[in-house]
Design a protein around this motif. Sequence first.
Motif, PDB file in Angstrom:
ATOM      1  N   ARG A 179     -22.739  17.154  -1.174  1.00  0.00           N
ATOM      2  CA  ARG A 179     -21.563  16.513  -1.793  1.00  0.00           C
ATOM      3  C   ARG A 179     -21.698  14.999  -1.789  1.00  0.00           C
ATOM      4  O   ARG A 179     -21.322  14.329  -2.746  1.00  0.00           O
ATOM      5  N   ARG A 180     -22.235  14.451  -0.712  1.00  0.00           N
ATOM      6  CA  ARG A 180     -22.465  13.002  -0.661  1.00  0.00           C
ATOM      7  C   ARG A 180     -23.488  12.588  -1.722  1.00  0.00           C
ATOM      8  O   ARG A 180     -23.332  11.559  -2.380  1.00  0.00           O
ATOM      9  N   LEU A 216     -24.067  14.140  -4.556  1.00  0.00           N
ATOM     10  CA  LEU A 216     -23.400  14.216  -5.859  1.00  0.00           C
ATOM     11  C   LEU A 216     -22.489  13.012  -6.089  1.00  0.00           C
ATOM     12  O   LEU A 216     -22.444  12.472  -7.198  1.00  0.00           O
ATOM     13  N   ARG A 217     -21.788  12.609  -5.051  1.00  0.00           N
ATOM     14  CA  ARG A 217     -20.902  11.451  -5.174  1.00  0.00           C
ATOM     15  C   ARG A 217     -21.717  10.201  -5.521  1.00  0.00           C
ATOM     16  O   ARG A 217     -21.341   9.435  -6.403  1.00  0.00           O
ATOM     17  N   GLU A 218     -22.845  10.007  -4.844  1.00  0.00           N
ATOM     18  CA  GLU A 218     -23.709   8.860  -5.142  1.00  0.00           C
ATOM     19  C   GLU A 218     -24.260   8.942  -6.564  1.00  0.00           C
ATOM     20  O   GLU A 218     -24.326   7.946  -7.273  1.00  0.00           O
ATOM     21  N   ARG A 219     -24.634  10.148  -6.954  1.00  0.00           N
ATOM     22  CA  ARG A 219     -25.202  10.361  -8.296  1.00  0.00           C
ATOM     23  C   ARG A 219     -24.164  10.067  -9.376  1.00  0.00           C
ATOM     24  O   ARG A 219     -24.463   9.415 -10.375  1.00  0.00           O
ATOM     25  N   LEU A 220     -22.941  10.547  -9.183  1.00  0.00           N
ATOM     26  CA  LEU A 220     -21.879  10.303 -10.154  1.00  0.00           C
ATOM     27  C   LEU A 220     -21.498   8.827 -10.219  1.00  0.00           C
ATOM     28  O   LEU A 220     -21.111   8.327 -11.266  1.00  0.00           O
ATOM     29  N   ALA A 221     -21.630   8.139  -9.101  1.00  0.00           N
ATOM     30  CA  ALA A 221     -21.308   6.710  -9.058  1.00  0.00           C
ATOM     31  C   ALA A 221     -22.427   5.866  -9.671  1.00  0.00           C
ATOM     32  O   ALA A 221     -22.259   4.671  -9.854  1.00  0.00           O
ATOM     33  N   GLU A 242     -29.678  11.481   1.122  1.00  0.00           N
ATOM     34  CA  GLU A 242     -28.710  12.582   1.280  1.00  0.00           C
ATOM     35  C   GLU A 242     -29.276  13.895   0.741  1.00  0.00           C
ATOM     36  O   GLU A 242     -29.017  14.963   1.295  1.00  0.00           O
TER      37      GLU A 242
END
Length: 185
Positions: A22-23, A25-30, A40
């Motif tokens: 999830r971390r 994915l959050r970095e990727r989306l950002a 991660e």
Amino acid sequence: LASNVDPFRAAYPDALSAVHYRRFLRERLAGEHARRIPEEFFETLRWEDRARSLNPREVRYTLRLSWLFLELFRLRLEPSDTMMALSLAESALRINPYGVEALWQRAEVLEALGRREEAVKDMETAVSVEPNFCRGYAKLVDLARRTDPAEASRWSGKEEECRGKAATLHLEEHEKWLVESPEAR
């Protein structure tokens, strides 16, 4: 002995793997780390491998690890990642030769390797084992679309029939994977 002390011992690393994913994915989306794979993701792999090593007969950890290696291949295009994903999918099939999720995963890897005919065979086996596997019919449509439109049409009819039946049923939470893609859940 360890399983008697803590029968859920593999669930801890599996949960930590999910947290790291999830971390990631959050970095990727950002848009962070656009040119490199964040640490991660590798932490996700390490924790999922730990879960698998603690409970090697539990297919879901093996399949999740296979999926992660396929995802890693898509990120860095390293052929060894697909070979690892394929090896893990085949390992899951050794545990349960007729597991439709394992057949699905191996078909995904085979498709990434350009081995479409083998992927089609796996999906045909999956829908013969589980006729209510609507996602399997959809995958067969996708695999046949480029090479055999008539076959794609035949599979499309089966998919529509399957989804029509599924719409009339009350599916329990543990049955929804037959109809819904993992990304939709």
